[in-house]
Write a protein that holds these residues in place. Structure first.
Motif, PDB file in Angstrom:
ATOM      1  N   THR A  30       6.796   7.650  -5.245  1.00 14.54           N
ATOM      2  CA  THR A  30       6.792   8.271  -6.725  1.00 14.54           C
ATOM      3  C   THR A  30       6.393   7.396  -7.802  1.00 14.54           C
ATOM      4  O   THR A  30       5.705   7.615  -8.664  1.00 14.54           O
ATOM      5  N   GLY A  31       7.933   6.615  -7.770  1.00 16.88           N
ATOM      6  CA  GLY A  31       7.860   5.081  -8.725  1.00 16.88           C
ATOM      7  C   GLY A  31       6.564   4.434  -8.777  1.00 16.88           C
ATOM      8  O   GLY A  31       5.907   4.306  -9.881  1.00 16.88           O
ATOM      9  N   GLU A  32       5.873   4.317  -7.735  1.00 13.94           N
ATOM     10  CA  GLU A  32       4.853   3.103  -7.519  1.00 13.94           C
ATOM     11  C   GLU A  32       3.362   4.117  -8.270  1.00 13.94           C
ATOM     12  O   GLU A  32       3.300   2.998  -8.932  1.00 13.94           O
ATOM     13  N   SER A  33       3.360   5.622  -7.749  1.00 12.01           N
ATOM     14  CA  SER A  33       2.204   5.946  -8.049  1.00 12.01           C
ATOM     15  C   SER A  33       2.117   6.316  -9.638  1.00 12.01           C
ATOM     16  O   SER A  33       0.871   5.571 -10.133  1.00 12.01           O
TER      17      SER A  33
ATOM     18  N   ALA B 232      -0.440   4.278 -12.386  1.00 13.12           N
ATOM     19  CA  ALA B 232      -1.319   5.709 -13.182  1.00 13.12           C
ATOM     20  C   ALA B 232      -0.724   5.069 -14.543  1.00 13.12           C
ATOM     21  O   ALA B 232      -1.667   4.915 -15.482  1.00 13.12           O
ATOM     22  N   ASP B 233       0.291   4.297 -14.826  1.00 11.18           N
ATOM     23  CA  ASP B 233       0.500   3.594 -16.307  1.00 11.18           C
ATOM     24  C   ASP B 233       0.025   2.782 -16.434  1.00 11.18           C
ATOM     25  O   ASP B 233      -1.096   2.109 -17.877  1.00 11.18           O
ATOM     26  N   GLU B 234      -0.011   1.577 -15.492  1.00  9.05           N
ATOM     27  CA  GLU B 234      -1.155   0.726 -15.993  1.00  9.05           C
ATOM     28  C   GLU B 234      -2.625   1.125 -15.900  1.00  9.05           C
ATOM     29  O   GLU B 234      -2.950   0.471 -17.172  1.00  9.05           O
ATOM     30  N   ASP B 235      -2.936   1.475 -14.926  1.00 13.14           N
ATOM     31  CA  ASP B 235      -4.234   2.016 -15.250  1.00 13.14           C
ATOM     32  C   ASP B 235      -5.554   2.938 -16.578  1.00 13.14           C
ATOM     33  O   ASP B 235      -6.135   2.512 -16.604  1.00 13.14           O
ATOM     34  N   ALA B 236      -4.663   3.765 -17.289  1.00 14.28           N
ATOM     35  CA  ALA B 236      -4.690   3.931 -18.767  1.00 14.28           C
ATOM     36  C   ALA B 236      -4.146   3.428 -19.952  1.00 14.28           C
ATOM     37  O   ALA B 236      -3.783   4.245 -21.305  1.00 14.28           O
TER      38      ALA B 236
ATOM     39  N   SER C 298       0.617  -1.091  -0.371  1.00  7.26           N
ATOM     40  CA  SER C 298      -0.228  -0.053   0.076  1.00  7.26           C
ATOM     41  C   SER C 298       0.873   1.203   0.239  1.00  7.26           C
ATOM     42  O   SER C 298       1.887   1.166   0.791  1.00  7.26           O
ATOM     43  N   MET C 299       0.475   2.291  -0.847  1.00  8.73           N
ATOM     44  CA  MET C 299       1.157   3.042  -0.513  1.00  8.73           C
ATOM     45  C   MET C 299       1.829   4.007   0.761  1.00  8.73           C
ATOM     46  O   MET C 299       2.602   4.483   0.840  1.00  8.73           O
ATOM     47  N   SER C 300       1.024   3.567   1.721  1.00  7.20           N
ATOM     48  CA  SER C 300       1.612   4.269   2.861  1.00  7.20           C
ATOM     49  C   SER C 300       2.256   3.137   3.591  1.00  7.20           C
ATOM     50  O   SER C 300       3.194   3.585   4.731  1.00  7.20           O
ATOM     51  N   ASP C 301       2.269   1.650   3.835  1.00  4.69           N
ATOM     52  CA  ASP C 301       3.961   1.390   3.379  1.00  4.69           C
ATOM     53  C   ASP C 301       5.128   1.568   3.243  1.00  4.69           C
ATOM     54  O   ASP C 301       5.714   1.755   4.082  1.00  4.69           O
TER      55      ASP C 301
ATOM     56  N   LYS D 184      13.426   2.552   2.975  1.00  2.00           N
ATOM     57  CA  LYS D 184      14.350   3.718   2.627  1.00  2.00           C
ATOM     58  C   LYS D 184      14.547   4.229   1.459  1.00  2.00           C
ATOM     59  O   LYS D 184      13.561   3.062   0.324  1.00  2.00           O
ATOM     60  N   PHE D 185      14.783   5.271   1.478  1.00  2.00           N
ATOM     61  CA  PHE D 185      14.205   6.567   0.113  1.00  2.00           C
ATOM     62  C   PHE D 185      12.252   5.979  -0.037  1.00  2.00           C
ATOM     63  O   PHE D 185      12.134   5.703  -1.396  1.00  2.00           O
ATOM     64  N   GLY D 186      11.779   5.838   0.653  1.00  2.00           N
ATOM     65  CA  GLY D 186      10.274   5.929   0.257  1.00  2.00           C
ATOM     66  C   GLY D 186       9.790   6.537   0.091  1.00  2.00           C
ATOM     67  O   GLY D 186       8.541   6.694  -1.179  1.00  2.00           O
ATOM     68  N   ASP D 187       9.910   7.729  -0.430  1.00  2.00           N
ATOM     69  CA  ASP D 187       9.820   9.104  -1.370  1.00  2.00           C
ATOM     70  C   ASP D 187       9.570   8.325  -2.828  1.00  2.00           C
ATOM     71  O   ASP D 187       8.450   9.353  -3.594  1.00  2.00           O
ATOM     72  N   THR D 188      10.820   8.091  -3.069  1.00  2.00           N
ATOM     73  CA  THR D 188      10.711   8.219  -4.502  1.00  2.00           C
ATOM     74  C   THR D 188      10.142   6.871  -4.998  1.00  2.00           C
ATOM     75  O   THR D 188      10.096   6.890  -6.215  1.00  2.00           O
ATOM     76  N   ARG D 189      10.761   6.190  -4.130  1.00  2.00           N
ATOM     77  CA  ARG D 189      10.157   4.788  -4.585  1.00  2.00           C
ATOM     78  C   ARG D 189       8.691   4.924  -4.204  1.00  2.00           C
ATOM     79  O   ARG D 189       7.522   4.024  -5.260  1.00  2.00           O
TER      80      ARG D 189
END
Length: 247
Positions: free
Chosen positions: A112-115, A119-123, A97-100, A105-110
């Motif tokens: 962003t990449g997961e988000s 989004a790429d998969e959904d569209a 989940s996004m809260s995990d 480590k480097f949670g913000d970067t990871r």
């Protein structure tokens, strides 16, 4: 078939003819063309009904959103889902989940990449649908229809669809006023309806005068006169019935 349905079917015939020409067909029987037009009509109607149903189910209004249109396109087979419902369910269960990412480590970067990946998969199905629309095959349809820009003496000239060219052909001045208020033009402006042969020129003026008479109590005399007339007709009918019984 009503006049509106006949007009819509006639307008749909030309796009079907352009599609056939782009596919390599140069002639067809009228019955075949009518069948293809009927299939296109039924599919467009199915797509519109599906969009309306999703709009009513999602937000209880008859104004669809992009999500409603996308669900309708998927339901009608225009958009093909990348994963099945079971695959989407398992993917959602096993991925973080996004809260995990807050404790990683480097949670913000990871995150962003997961988000971006989600989004790429959904569209993805929408992008593939757009790529199919903009493909060379559909480009040939637009070229035959005359809507692609062409190189002219003064440079690149924007193409015109057959309906615009037909309207200009029948309107020498090129003005849209001739088609205003019709299906082919802009909506007509509301104009007051004038009443001829009476003391009032518009319905609005008649409504105001009637409201003023009722406020002054003049409407009661009219009501009383109507009641008296109804009573006289009832008495006359009773007398006629008595005469018939005696005879």
């Amino acid at each position: 078939m009503s006049a509106a349905q006949q007009l819509h079917s006639s307008l749909l015939r030309m796009p079907i003819i352009y599609i056939l020409r782009a596919a390599g067909f140069h002639s067809t029987r009228p019955s075949v063309l009518d069948t293809l037009v009927n299939i296109a009509e039924r599919y467009l109607l199915l797509l519109a009904e599906s969009t309306l149903n999703h709009a009513l189910d999602n937000h209880n209004t008859n104004i669809p959103t992009v999500t409603d249109v996308r669900l309708a396109l998927t339901e009608c087979g225009a958009l093909i889902p990348i994963m099945s419902a079971a695959e989407e369910d398992w993917t959602e269960k096993f991925r973080h989940s996004m809260s995990d990412y807050d404790d990683m480590k480097f949670g913000d970067t990871r995150r962003t990449g997961e988000s971006n990946r989600r989004a790429d998969e959904d569209a993805r199905d929408v992008r593939e649908f757009i790529q199919w629309i903009m493909s060379d095959q559909n480009k040939e349809i637009r070229r035959i229809a005359g809507v692609l820009p062409e190189v002219g003496p003064g440079g690149i000239v924007a193409g015109e669809d057959y309906l615009t060219a037909l309207k200009k052909k029948h309107s020498k001045t090129g003005e849209e006023s001739r088609y205003q208020g019709t299906l082919l033009g802009k909506p007509a402006e509301d104009r007051p309806v004038k009443i001829e042969g009476g003391p009032f020129e518009t319905l609005h003026e008649w409504q105001l005068k009637t409201s003023e008479r009722i406020a002054r109590g003049e409407g009661n005399h009219v009501t009383a006169a109507k009641n008296n007339l109804a009573h006289e007709e009832e008495v006359s009918e009773q007398q006629h019935q008595i005469a018939m019984d005696v005879s």
